[in-house]
Design an enzyme around this catalytic site. Structure first.
Site, PDB file in Angstrom:
ATOM      1  N   LYS A  74       0.841  -1.207   0.000  1.00  0.00           N
ATOM      2  CA  LYS A  74       0.000   0.000   0.000  1.00  0.00           C
ATOM      3  C   LYS A  74       0.872   1.251   0.000  1.00  0.00           C
ATOM      4  CE  LYS A  74      -3.923   1.905   2.657  1.00  0.00           C
ATOM      5  NZ  LYS A  74      -4.804   1.685   3.812  1.00  0.00           N
ATOM      6  N   SER A 100      -9.711   1.857   2.699  1.00  0.00           N
ATOM      7  CA  SER A 100      -8.780   2.582   1.852  1.00  0.00           C
ATOM      8  C   SER A 100      -7.762   1.690   1.136  1.00  0.00           C
ATOM      9  CB  SER A 100      -8.037   3.623   2.682  1.00  0.00           C
ATOM     10  OG  SER A 100      -7.245   2.988   3.680  1.00  0.00           O
ATOM     11  N   SER A 136     -10.032  -0.609   6.844  1.00  0.00           N
ATOM     12  CA  SER A 136      -9.462  -0.490   5.502  1.00  0.00           C
ATOM     13  C   SER A 136      -8.795  -1.735   4.938  1.00  0.00           C
ATOM     14  CB  SER A 136      -8.466   0.666   5.454  1.00  0.00           C
ATOM     15  OG  SER A 136      -9.174   1.857   5.322  1.00  0.00           O
TER      16      SER A 136
HETATM   17  N1  GLN Z   1     -13.153   4.319   6.181  1.00  0.00           N
HETATM   18  C1  GLN Z   1     -12.471   4.618   7.400  1.00  0.00           C
HETATM   19  C2  GLN Z   1     -11.985   6.040   7.379  1.00  0.00           C
HETATM   20  O1  GLN Z   1     -12.114   6.672   6.362  1.00  0.00           O
HETATM   21  C3  GLN Z   1     -11.353   3.657   7.630  1.00  0.00           C
HETATM   22  C4  GLN Z   1     -10.055   4.010   7.032  1.00  0.00           C
HETATM   23  C5  GLN Z   1      -8.938   3.099   7.380  1.00  0.00           C
HETATM   24  O2  GLN Z   1      -9.144   2.044   7.987  1.00  0.00           O
HETATM   25  N2  GLN Z   1      -7.722   3.500   7.017  1.00  0.00           N
HETATM   26  O3  GLN Z   1     -11.475   6.549   8.337  1.00  0.00           O
END
Ligand code: GLN
Length: 496
Positions: A85, A160, A184
């Protein structure tokens, strides 16, 4: 779904590839070439991978092959290609966090997770797309443009870590690293149809992960099977002198008990999912509702026990999460000011330092990241600290207490969805941040509680046109309980 959109022509799993390389049945070089060909063919339509390191990967692969030829141990992941990532620091390529702010950033060091994987013989081959600074749930908010779901190119891959999930699901790489602050890893795994493991907070070093919310972030693998998740997690877990929040416990044995039968396992199901109060909908799609009911039926038939549990504080988990996460993000992202780190705006002579900060941060961060910095700064400001941040911390404790009570009552794992529905359409939620945040209802509580959780592909949501979108189910385990969690996940995987 057209042929060109059909996901993954079966990709050899990581554990098989490693075995082939270790026994000299296949060279790491040929595996790398195969992965590069798959990427060249399969990546353009889905935009999962952002940078490909062909020369670097080939050099690593020849090194592994040389070790095998010399009779040395090349490691448990010998010759297995993987994607990383964009928010994980690597000395190869750039670490952009999919943000203009770090568009040209080259890390001088490798994250501990990368060092561990290299020592285990794995071959980094690409970086994977994500939402900017891991803030989002759809991989649409990226300087690289959106990643598309390999099963339906009109839909999101989730986020994400959407690039990581889509790359694995499309058969470009056997595994990828993601990060999970509020879901994410699990949510994109669910939307793309692969396995995603978020380890216990502190199980895996965060050294070299660009911080979003430091008390919630964890790194973990996205794979094609539970067995591969266990194999890779065993390499990632363990103490690290570079991360004081990393547990001193040695890496657990995650493989020995993986295939044990379901007898004796107890799955807790949140009561409101089992019996939604009359007249209310749970808000879940028909496919998610069906997947959960089917899983319960199959688990019971296989000899496992199912037990209703209560997670009352979970109703407030989203509110608490978006206060804690944004508060920590506002502090973590303060370092990107165009002077110490990050994009520097070009100013006319005579401009003030304050102007430099303001312009650099305005240009470097997207509106979503700016929104979160403002929300977090507000929550931490002296007049509102008690009302928002402190209260969110109290809710966080209650969320954890609910899960702890379920485990104290004998649950091996809590079973629930990852998201209320399957992958949604590209652009469907971009103009309404709140509706995007609400997608995280099943995942954020786990991060607030610091628990390990895994998403396992289980069913499909059949659309009006007869196409199927993957639906994963989530299992949550007690802190440091990865071995049992993976065993329970393997049971679920076999019943899918
Ligand atoms: N969707 C969540 C957020 O936007 C989780 C993001 C994540 O786990 N990095 O904060």
């Amino acid at each position: 779904m057209t042929d060109s959109q059909s996901a993954a022509h079966a990709l050899t799993p990581a554990h098989t590839l490693a075995h082939q390389v270790r026994t000299a049945a296949r060279s790491a070089a040929s595996i790398t070439d195969d992965a590069l060909a798959r990427i060249a063919r399969g990546n353009p339509p889905i935009n999962a991978l952002t940078q490909v390191f062909a020369d670097h990967a080939r050099a690593r692969a020849s090194h592994i092959d040389a070790l095998v030829a010399a009779g040395q141990d090349p490691g448990p992941l010998a010759g297995v290609p993987f994607a990383v990532k964009e928010n994980i620091c690597t000395t190869f390529g750039l670490t952009t966090c999919a943000s203009r702010m770090l568009e040209h950033y080259r890390s001088p060091f490798d994250a501990t997770v990368i060092t561990r994987l290299l020592a285990a013989g794995a071959v980094p081959i690409a970086k994977a797309n994500c939402d900017e600074f891991a803030m989002g749930g759809s991989t649409e908010n990226s300087i690289f443009g959106p990643t598309r779901n390999p099963h339906d190119h009109t839909r999101v891959a989730g986020g994400s870590s959407g690039g990581s999930a889509a790359a694995v699901a499309a058969g470009l790489v056997p595994f990828a690293l993601g990060t999970d602050t509020g879901g994410s890893i699990r949510q994109p795994a669910s939307h793309c149809g692969c396995v995603g493991l978020k380890p216990t907070y502190g199980r895996v070093s965060r050294y070299g992960l660009v911080a979003y919310a430091s008390s919630l972030d964890q790194c973990g693998p996205l794979t094609t099977s539970v067995c591969d998740a266990a194999l890779i997690a065993a390499v990632l877990c363990g103490p690290d002198e570079h991360d004081a929040t990393c547990s001193p416990a040695p890496s657990p044995d995650l493989l020995t008990r993986l295939e044990e039968p379901p007898e004796g396992l107890m799955f807790g199901i949140p009561r409101q999912l089992l019996h939604p109060p009359a007249g209310t909908a749970t808000g879940n799609s028909p496919g998610v509702t069906h997947a959960l009911a089917l899983a319960i039926k199959k688990l019971e038939a296989a000899g496992a026990h199912v037990k209703p549990i209560d997670l009352p504080a979970s109703d407030h988990a989203i509110a608490a999460y978006y206060l804690v996460a944004t508060a920590e993000a506002s502090s973590n992202l303060a370092r990107f000011d165009g002077v110490r780190f990050g994009h520097r705006a070009e100013l006319s002579p005579g401009a003030t330092l304050a102007e430099l900060y303001r312009r650099s941060r305005t240009e470097g961060f997207s509106p979503e990241v700016q929104r979160r910095i403002m929300l977090g700064t507000y929550a931490l400001s002296s007049g509102y600290y008690d009302a928002y941040y402190l209260r969110a911390l109290k809710v966080r404790r209650l969320v954890k207490a609910d899960f702890d009570a379920a485990f104290a009552q004998g649950c091996t794992a809590v079973l629930m969805p990852n998201a209320p529905g399957p992958a949604f359409r590209l652009g469907e939620k971009t103009s309404d941040p709140l509706s995007m945040y609400l997608q995280d209802v099943y995942t954020v509580g786990v991060n607030l509680a610091g628990l390990p959780a895994i998403s396992v592909p289980f069913a499909h949501e059949i659309g009006p046109d007869g196409t199927g979108l993957p639906i994963g189910l989530q299992l949550v385990g007690p802190a440091m309980g990865e071995a049992m969690l993976l065993r329970a996940a393997r049971v679920l995987e076999k019943l899918a």
